[in-house]
Design a protein around this motif. Structure first.
Motif, PDB file in Angstrom:
ATOM      1  N   GLU A 319      26.319 111.637 -18.804  1.00 25.68           N
ATOM      2  CA  GLU A 319      27.323 112.571 -19.313  1.00 25.68           C
ATOM      3  C   GLU A 319      26.652 113.802 -19.913  1.00 25.68           C
ATOM      4  O   GLU A 319      27.137 114.930 -19.770  1.00 25.68           O
ATOM      5  CB  GLU A 319      28.185 111.889 -20.375  1.00 25.68           C
ATOM      6  CG  GLU A 319      29.124 110.818 -19.840  1.00 25.68           C
ATOM      7  CD  GLU A 319      29.834 110.077 -20.958  1.00 25.68           C
ATOM      8  OE1 GLU A 319      29.554 110.382 -22.149  1.00 25.68           O
ATOM      9  OE2 GLU A 319      30.658 109.188 -20.664  1.00 25.68           O
ATOM     10  N   MET A 320      25.528 113.586 -20.577  1.00 28.16           N
ATOM     11  CA  MET A 320      24.829 114.678 -21.276  1.00 28.16           C
ATOM     12  C   MET A 320      24.053 115.583 -20.325  1.00 28.16           C
ATOM     13  O   MET A 320      23.845 116.762 -20.620  1.00 28.16           O
ATOM     14  CB  MET A 320      23.857 114.091 -22.309  1.00 28.16           C
ATOM     15  CG  MET A 320      24.528 113.357 -23.456  1.00 28.16           C
ATOM     16  SD  MET A 320      23.338 112.413 -24.438  1.00 28.16           S
ATOM     17  CE  MET A 320      22.303 113.718 -25.052  1.00 28.16           C
ATOM     18  N   THR A 321      23.619 115.052 -19.177  1.00 25.09           N
ATOM     19  CA  THR A 321      22.669 115.778 -18.335  1.00 25.09           C
ATOM     20  C   THR A 321      23.197 116.132 -16.954  1.00 25.09           C
ATOM     21  O   THR A 321      22.551 116.890 -16.221  1.00 25.09           O
ATOM     22  CB  THR A 321      21.376 114.964 -18.182  1.00 25.09           C
ATOM     23  OG1 THR A 321      21.691 113.682 -17.598  1.00 25.09           O
ATOM     24  CG2 THR A 321      20.705 114.738 -19.529  1.00 25.09           C
ATOM     25  N   GLY A 322      24.351 115.605 -16.562  1.00 26.61           N
ATOM     26  CA  GLY A 322      24.973 115.995 -15.299  1.00 26.61           C
ATOM     27  C   GLY A 322      24.174 115.620 -14.069  1.00 26.61           C
ATOM     28  O   GLY A 322      23.429 114.637 -14.040  1.00 26.61           O
ATOM     29  N   ASP A 323      24.309 116.458 -13.042  1.00 23.20           N
ATOM     30  CA  ASP A 323      23.691 116.149 -11.751  1.00 23.20           C
ATOM     31  C   ASP A 323      22.173 116.088 -11.841  1.00 23.20           C
ATOM     32  O   ASP A 323      21.533 115.256 -11.183  1.00 23.20           O
ATOM     33  CB  ASP A 323      24.104 117.201 -10.709  1.00 23.20           C
ATOM     34  CG  ASP A 323      25.573 117.115 -10.333  1.00 23.20           C
ATOM     35  OD1 ASP A 323      26.182 116.064 -10.607  1.00 23.20           O
ATOM     36  OD2 ASP A 323      26.092 118.096  -9.770  1.00 23.20           O
ATOM     37  N   ARG A 324      21.581 116.965 -12.642  1.00 17.22           N
ATOM     38  CA  ARG A 324      20.119 116.969 -12.730  1.00 17.22           C
ATOM     39  C   ARG A 324      19.615 115.688 -13.391  1.00 17.22           C
ATOM     40  O   ARG A 324      18.600 115.120 -12.977  1.00 17.22           O
ATOM     41  CB  ARG A 324      19.616 118.197 -13.485  1.00 17.22           C
ATOM     42  CG  ARG A 324      18.106 118.357 -13.370  1.00 17.22           C
ATOM     43  CD  ARG A 324      17.622 119.755 -13.635  1.00 17.22           C
ATOM     44  NE  ARG A 324      17.660 120.103 -15.050  1.00 17.22           N
ATOM     45  CZ  ARG A 324      16.985 121.129 -15.576  1.00 17.22           C
ATOM     46  NH1 ARG A 324      16.252 121.907 -14.793  1.00 17.22           N
ATOM     47  NH2 ARG A 324      17.057 121.397 -16.849  1.00 17.22           N
ATOM     48  N   GLY A 325      20.338 115.225 -14.401  1.00 22.57           N
ATOM     49  CA  GLY A 325      19.972 113.969 -15.036  1.00 22.57           C
ATOM     50  C   GLY A 325      20.131 112.800 -14.088  1.00 22.57           C
ATOM     51  O   GLY A 325      19.302 111.875 -14.084  1.00 22.57           O
ATOM     52  N   ALA A 326      21.174 112.834 -13.279  1.00 24.97           N
ATOM     53  CA  ALA A 326      21.399 111.765 -12.304  1.00 24.97           C
ATOM     54  C   ALA A 326      20.267 111.725 -11.280  1.00 24.97           C
ATOM     55  O   ALA A 326      19.783 110.645 -10.906  1.00 24.97           O
ATOM     56  CB  ALA A 326      22.738 111.959 -11.613  1.00 24.97           C
ATOM     57  N   GLU A 327      19.837 112.899 -10.830  1.00 22.19           N
ATOM     58  CA  GLU A 327      18.737 112.972  -9.867  1.00 22.19           C
ATOM     59  C   GLU A 327      17.438 112.454 -10.497  1.00 22.19           C
ATOM     60  O   GLU A 327      16.668 111.725  -9.854  1.00 22.19           O
ATOM     61  CB  GLU A 327      18.555 114.417  -9.406  1.00 22.19           C
ATOM     62  CG  GLU A 327      17.467 114.608  -8.367  1.00 22.19           C
ATOM     63  CD  GLU A 327      17.297 116.059  -7.962  1.00 22.19           C
ATOM     64  OE1 GLU A 327      16.390 116.342  -7.154  1.00 22.19           O
ATOM     65  OE2 GLU A 327      18.058 116.922  -8.463  1.00 22.19           O
ATOM     66  N   LEU A 328      17.208 112.824 -11.742  1.00 24.95           N
ATOM     67  CA  LEU A 328      16.007 112.371 -12.441  1.00 24.95           C
ATOM     68  C   LEU A 328      16.028 110.855 -12.619  1.00 24.95           C
ATOM     69  O   LEU A 328      15.016 110.179 -12.384  1.00 24.95           O
ATOM     70  CB  LEU A 328      15.903 113.057 -13.799  1.00 24.95           C
ATOM     71  CG  LEU A 328      14.685 112.684 -14.650  1.00 24.95           C
ATOM     72  CD1 LEU A 328      13.405 113.214 -14.022  1.00 24.95           C
ATOM     73  CD2 LEU A 328      14.843 113.220 -16.083  1.00 24.95           C
ATOM     74  N   LEU A 329      17.154 110.323 -13.033  1.00 27.95           N
ATOM     75  CA  LEU A 329      17.272 108.879 -13.248  1.00 27.95           C
ATOM     76  C   LEU A 329      17.065 108.115 -11.944  1.00 27.95           C
ATOM     77  O   LEU A 329      16.385 107.075 -11.923  1.00 27.95           O
ATOM     78  CB  LEU A 329      18.630 108.547 -13.858  1.00 27.95           C
ATOM     79  CG  LEU A 329      18.897 107.071 -14.169  1.00 27.95           C
ATOM     80  CD1 LEU A 329      17.859 106.514 -15.145  1.00 27.95           C
ATOM     81  CD2 LEU A 329      20.311 106.897 -14.724  1.00 27.95           C
ATOM     82  N   GLU A 330      17.616 108.626 -10.870  1.00 25.73           N
ATOM     83  CA  GLU A 330      17.433 107.981  -9.569  1.00 25.73           C
ATOM     84  C   GLU A 330      15.950 107.948  -9.192  1.00 25.73           C
ATOM     85  O   GLU A 330      15.437 106.932  -8.711  1.00 25.73           O
ATOM     86  CB  GLU A 330      18.234 108.721  -8.501  1.00 25.73           C
ATOM     87  CG  GLU A 330      18.139 108.104  -7.119  1.00 25.73           C
ATOM     88  CD  GLU A 330      18.947 108.866  -6.074  1.00 25.73           C
ATOM     89  OE1 GLU A 330      18.921 108.449  -4.903  1.00 25.73           O
ATOM     90  OE2 GLU A 330      19.598 109.881  -6.422  1.00 25.73           O
ATOM     91  N   GLN A 331      15.255 109.076  -9.429  1.00 21.36           N
ATOM     92  CA  GLN A 331      13.828 109.132  -9.105  1.00 21.36           C
ATOM     93  C   GLN A 331      13.021 108.220 -10.028  1.00 21.36           C
ATOM     94  O   GLN A 331      12.077 107.560  -9.601  1.00 21.36           O
ATOM     95  CB  GLN A 331      13.321 110.569  -9.211  1.00 21.36           C
ATOM     96  CG  GLN A 331      11.872 110.745  -8.771  1.00 21.36           C
ATOM     97  CD  GLN A 331      11.675 110.403  -7.309  1.00 21.36           C
ATOM     98  OE1 GLN A 331      12.312 110.976  -6.429  1.00 21.36           O
ATOM     99  NE2 GLN A 331      10.790 109.441  -7.033  1.00 21.36           N
TER     100      GLN A 331
END
Length: 341
Positions: A319-331
């Motif tokens: 919620e705090m980081t949006g799409d970029r956070g989602a991409e980072l978490l996936e990586q």
């Protein structure tokens, strides 16, 4: 005196002060100023002095190291680095997360393993750390030189804790980091953000009931004296990062940039060996000094009671980081899977 207090007492503007001090620094280019968040002989201090050793042995530059409190708290030294007053800063994502929300990923509990060898392998090979994070730090005027682990996080409390239910109502000190606060809410506690300088007194007076840190920091800061019940939950590792002011780094000659990179690698290789066995040694030292200390290592069922609360922290991170956070978490997860197989 911190930068903020100097501005307040002198009446000069932050811009004028930064320009004046940066100009002074430019006249002494051979002296590089480096600040970190810890005490003498703590992990960041050892790293800093190995960096200093390499630079001074291989160039005409001098590195001036400032330890915790000598230039203020963590937010002060970051402010001074961004202003160009300091050339290097070593700071954990616990504080950098206010600038770079994605750096708070290290505070998602049970994301990182507790096995030291796997953790180190992850830092050495992670695409998220070595390729994605540098771009994010650059956006804040920072050249990310190295992220590295310091040790497994350990919770200290005023009484023995074995479950989230035992945590209920306890004021646990956290760094000024929204996601870390979410972690302790998930664990059942009441997160209480405090700067490091107020932690010992807060524990001593009962303003806070506990805190978390690597075991070497609990030993170094004497926290076990006022918070003697140590809890190993296996929920994460303390991570930190060495950064340079981006303009300073970009303005270096190619030879000096390589010098900085080589000094960073030299310090990193040393610190990875240094932290091996450090936690066990520091715990032994604590137990030798105090008969009041208890050590609680949760079994798998007890850990599961905490682990099952982690998804809500991960959801808050997204919620705090949006799409970029989602991409980072996936990586991040892909990188962890690669080193765990």
């Amino acid at each position: 005196m911190t930068l903020k207090s100097l501005i307040k007492t002198s009446g000069i503007s932050a811009v004028a002060l930064a320009v004046g001090l940066s100009s002074f620094a430019a006249q002494a280019q051979d002296v590089w100023r480096y600040a970190h968040e810890e005490f003498e002989d703590d992990v960041q201090d050892v790293f800093a002095y190995k960096f200093k050793e390499y630079v001074e042995d291989n160039s005409d530059h001098t590195v001036q190291v400032f330890r915790f409190g000598e230039l203020g708290e963590s937010d002060d030294i970051m402010e001074q680095t961004q202003a160009g007053i300091l050339q290097f800063v070593n700071q954990s994502p616990g504080f950098t997360g206010s600038l770079i929300p994605e750096a708070q990923i290290f505070f998602i509990p049970y994301l990182l393993p507790t096995d030291e060898e796997t953790v180190i392998d992850f830092f050495n090979n992670s695409v998220a750390i070595n390729e994605m994070f540098p771009e994010m730090y650059s956006e804040q005027g920072l050249e990310l030189l190295q992220m590295y682990p310091e040790g497994e996080m350990v919770i200290t409390t005023d009484e023995v804790v074995r479950s989230p239910e035992d945590m209920r109502g306890k004021n646990i000190r956290t760094m000024t980091n929204p996601l870390l606060s979410e972690t302790y809410r998930a664990f059942g506690a009441s997160p209480t953000p405090l700067p490091w300088g107020e932690v010992y007194g807060g524990l001593q007076t009962g303003i806070i009931d506990g805190q978390e840190n690597p075991i070497f920091w609990i030993e170094s800061g004497g926290l076990y004296e006022v918070s003697p019940n140590l809890l190993f939950t296996g929920h994460g590792w303390f991570t930190t990062a060495l950064m340079a002011n981006q303009d300073f780094y970009d303005g270096l000659s190619s030879d000096d940039q390589q010098l900085v990179q080589d000094a960073t690698e030299f310090a990193y290789d040393y610190i990875i060996d240094h932290i091996s066995g450090l936690a066990d040694d520091m715990l032994e030292a604590i137990l030798e000094r105090s008969d009041d200390v208890t050590v609680t290592r949760l079994d798998e069922d007890e850990i599961q009671a905490f682990r099952e609360r982690a998804p809500q922290v991960e959801e808050r991170f997204l919620e705090m980081t949006g799409d970029r956070g989602a991409e980072l978490l996936e990586q991040f997860k892909a990188d962890l899977e690669a080193v765990s197989n």
